[in-house]
Design a protein around this motif. Structure first.
Motif, short mmCIF file in Angstrom:
data_model
loop_
_atom_site.label_atom_id
_atom_site.label_comp_id
_atom_site.label_asym_id
_atom_site.label_seq_id
_atom_site.Cartn_x
_atom_site.Cartn_y
_atom_site.Cartn_z
N TYR A 306 0.85 -1.19 0.00
CA TYR A 306 0.00 0.00 0.00
C TYR A 306 0.88 1.23 0.00
N ALA A 356 -10.52 -0.76 0.97
CA ALA A 356 -9.24 -0.55 1.64
C ALA A 356 -9.09 0.91 2.04
N LEU A 360 -8.61 2.37 5.69
CA LEU A 360 -7.40 3.06 6.12
C LEU A 360 -7.67 4.51 6.49
N LYS A 364 -9.63 2.68 10.18
CA LYS A 364 -8.31 2.20 10.60
C LYS A 364 -8.41 0.80 11.19
N LYS A 366 -10.26 -3.44 10.43
CA LYS A 366 -10.57 -4.42 9.39
C LYS A 366 -11.85 -4.07 8.64
N GLN A 387 -10.08 -7.64 5.10
CA GLN A 387 -8.84 -6.90 4.86
C GLN A 387 -8.35 -6.29 6.16
N SER A 388 -7.07 -6.44 6.41
CA SER A 388 -6.52 -5.76 7.59
C SER A 388 -5.21 -5.09 7.24
N PRO A 389 -4.95 -3.93 7.86
CA PRO A 389 -3.73 -3.18 7.53
C PRO A 389 -2.52 -3.70 8.30
N THR A 391 1.18 -2.14 9.50
CA THR A 391 1.84 -0.83 9.55
C THR A 391 3.32 -0.98 9.85
N VAL A 397 0.63 2.74 7.13
CA VAL A 397 0.20 1.47 6.52
C VAL A 397 1.08 1.16 5.31
N TYR A 399 1.22 -2.42 4.08
CA TYR A 399 0.62 -3.57 3.40
C TYR A 399 -0.83 -3.72 3.83
N ILE A 400 -1.56 -4.41 2.97
CA ILE A 400 -2.91 -4.82 3.35
C ILE A 400 -2.96 -6.33 3.17
#
Ligand code: ADP
Length: 653
Positions: A306, A356, A360, A364, A366, A387-389, A391, A397, A399-400
């Motif tokens: 991301y 996403a 985000l 912030k 899921k 989907q979860s971030p 950091t 952030v 990656y997802i």
């Protein structure tokens, strides 16, 4: 003769009459400046270059010359006219190679070496002769050379202190320079103690040199040979084992060409990247480990960078999942490094990215979305994508992670339940209508029959029977109504319809309709209205069902000539309705059970009050739906009081 020449009184014929034409020619054509000065500092004979020089200063004697020019030695020390090397000849004799720097007014500097000597002519007169060699170019060159030498020294100093190995090799493969860091890396000084000159490939004498796979290299395969052939190389990695220690060396090199385009030197840098390489290996191992775990999972998992949205990591299941979406087989390599938009159908990519961004930017946290599609075999499939971030240390952030959970069965079941619920609702509507309508018709027909208009047409025993039929159809109607309502409420189909109601008036009318039943037992049924608020939001139908049930019970369980009060009151938030009788009361141990469905307090059966135990459970359910509360206070033989609280503004609760 020009003005200057007339002022410069050159004593020629009389002084130097013995000079031949040849000497004169040489005198004028040498490049050095030659001055002849008498004891009065006057120029008496100068050659052509000197004349041009003096002309520029407009000077005919040394005083004028020193007024016009600023003269120093090479170190910048000023020389005054009395110390002029030519003039000094009269006192001190000859001098050689005296440094003279002439500073012109325009800032130009000229450097000279001067030879000065005494000359006596045939008549015994003394003259001083000065010969000036112009060494300006030589001195400038020397200065330039010094400057470059200084720069070169500085550069060498820097090269010697940097931690990267720097080496310069000539076209004969001899090292012209190897900085100390090279020795730190290759340790050639420890191993090649006898040698004074070092050559390309010398490490082969004491170390194993390999490429990154561990395949031994030949000296000719060293990357430096490529540089000497004219190639520029960047970050070539090879392995070298010295004293049992394996090192990874990153090599870069550039060729330096001469004016003819031949490689004259190669400049190389070496750095020991063993740590980085080992770290990379560990990362790769970990990656492999994680990949194996992910592939072992039964659910699709992908990690996406991301904000680039590029696939970093996918497992086998994810490839299958994307393959199903696209209708073809997909390998990991086809996804890794690819942007999300390139890899998956457009609408899906957009939905994912939108989710996403929402996750985000706003939450912030899921996000979950359910994706429905048809697989290879044209079968409906549903995946819940979570989907979860991920950091970095600063909380940014980077990656997802998307995990898919197959929910085909659950979605199917949900759809079926919804369809079933819809069927049930329809069933309730039909049943209610089919059950209530005939009973209501029978009930009103019987009421007609026992009314004053028709009653007289029947004899006493028929009238008695009719009245029993009326009583029982009445009970049946109540029972059916209650039963249908509670079933409907419990199935969750009970809708709420609030409207502003004039609560006092509405309750009074409601009590009116119950007066006939009370009258039959000579019970006094009265409304005590202590409520100041007039208009309250009520669901009239449910309010009526609750009160009718409570008051009917009170009538049922109160003896003849009893008293039933419906007290309307309020507090800040609630409307409070109390239904109070002085009937038979409820035993303390049973009081908690009366709201249970089908619960009846046994004693009453013997007193002829046949009940079903549905009324109060419906009341409780309806009160719950209306976000209210119901309580009861009772004492056997004294009476019962049902206290109901309903919010005045249900929207606030
Ligand atoms: P039903 O009246 O059909 O029996 P309900 O659910 O309305 O059923 O009432 C449950 C039981 O609670 C009744 O059978 C009765 O024993 C008791 N009860 C309800 N209201 C009163 C009351 N006002 N006085 C005494 N007992 C009551």
């Amino acid at each position: 003769m020009d003005n200057y020449s007339s002022r410069l009184q050159i004593i020629d014929d009389s002084v130097l009459d013995e000079q031949s034409t040849l000497v004169n020619f040489i005198f004028d054509n040498v490049s050095n400046m030659i001055f002849t000065v008498d004891q009065d500092k006057k120029f008496v004979k100068v050659n052509q270059p000197a004349k041009q020089f003096l002309q520029k200063c407009n000077a005919t004697n040394l005083d004028e010359l020193y007024d016009e020019l600023y003269i120093t030695d090479f170190k910048g020390e000023r020389v005054l006219v009395d110390k002029d090397p030519v003039y000094s000849v009269f006192q001190a004799g000859s001098s050689n190679n005296t440094e003279m720097c002439i500073h012109w007014k325009n800032g130009k500097k000229e450097y000279y070496y001067m030879d000065a000597m005494l000359f006596q002519d045939s008549e015994g007169r003394n003259f001083a002769i000065g010969i000036l060699k112009d060494v300006t170019d030589y001195i400038n060159l020397k200065e330039l050379n010094n400057k470059y030498q200084k720069k070169a020294d500085e550069l060498i100093n820097i090269i010697n202190t940097i931690s990267e190995g720097v080496a310069i090799v000539d076209s004969e493969r001899n090292y012209m320079l190897l900085n100390p860091a090279c020795d730190d890396i290759f340790r050639y000084k420890t191993h090649l103690t006898q040698k004074t000159d070092f050559k390309v490939g010398m490490t082969f004498d004491y170390a194993k040199v390999m490429d990154t796979d561990g395949t031994p290299m030949k000296p000719k395969e060293l990357p430096v040979f490529k540089v000497l052939e004219g190639e520029t190389l960047k970050n070539r990695i090879y392995r070298i084992q010295i004293d049992g220690v394996m090192k990874y060396i990153s090599f870069s090199g550039v060729p330096i060409f001469d004016s003819e385009g031949k490689v004259e030197y190669g400049v190389m840098t070496f750095s020991d990247v063993s740590e980085i390489q080992r770290h990379q290996q560990r990362v790769n191992q970990q990656k492999h480990f994680i990949q194996s775990i992910l592939d072992g999972l039964g659910t699709p998992v992908a990690t996406i960078s991301y904000p680039q949205y590029r696939y970093e990591l996918v497992n086998d299941q994810y490839c299958k999942f994307i393959g199903d979406l696209l209708g073809k087989e997909i390998q990991k390599e086809e996804l890794i490094g690819k942007s999300f938009e390139e890899a998956v159908p457009n609408h899906y990519a957009k939905a994912f990215m939108l989710d996403a961004d929402r996750m985000l930017i706003k939450d912030k946290d899921k996000v979950r979305q359910v994706l429905e599609y048809k697989d290879f075999n044209n079968e409906e499939r549903c995946y819940q994508i979570v989907q979860s971030p991920i950091t970095d240390e600063d909380g940014k952030v980077i990656y997802i992670t998307a995990v898919g959970i197959e929910v085909t069965e659950q979605v199917k079941a949900k759809k079926e339940t919804e369809a079933l619920a819809k069927m049930k609702e329809e069933y309730f509507t039909v049943i209610s209508h089919e059950l209530r309508s005939p009973i209501a018709v029978v009930h009103s027909a019987i009421q007609m029959l026992i009314s004053d208009a028709y009653g007289s047409e029947f004899n006493g025993s028929t009238q008695k029977m009719l009245s029993r039929i009326e009583k029982n159809t009445d009970r049946l109607l109540v029972l059916v109504n209650n039963f249908l309502d509670i079933t409907k409420a419990e199935a969750g189909f009970m809708n709420i319809n609030y409207s502003p109601v004039q609560v006092g008036g509405f309750t009074e009318v409601l009590l009116e309709s119950l007066q006939p039943s009370a009258l039959k037992k000579s019970i006094k049924l009265e409304l005590v209205n202590e409520c100041k608020t007039e208009i309250v939001k009520l669901d009239c139908e449910k309010y009526e069902r609750v009160l009718v049930n409570l008051v009917s019970n009170a009538i049922k369980f109160t003896g003849n000539n009893g008293l039933i009060q419906l007290i309307l009151a309020e507090d800040n938030r609630n409307l409070i309705i109390k239904v109070k009788d002085n009937g038979i009361g409820i035993p303390a141990e049973k009081i908690n059970k009366i709201f249970d469905r089908f619960y009846v307090v046994d004693d009453y059966l013997s007193r002829g009050n046949i009940g079903t135990g549905i009324g109060l459970s419906l009341v409780k359910k309806l009160v719950e739906i209306l976000k209210g509360q119901i309580n009861v206070v009772s004492q056997v033989g004294v009476g019962s009081e049902f206290i109901l609280q309903l919010p005045k503004d249900p929207d606030l609760n």
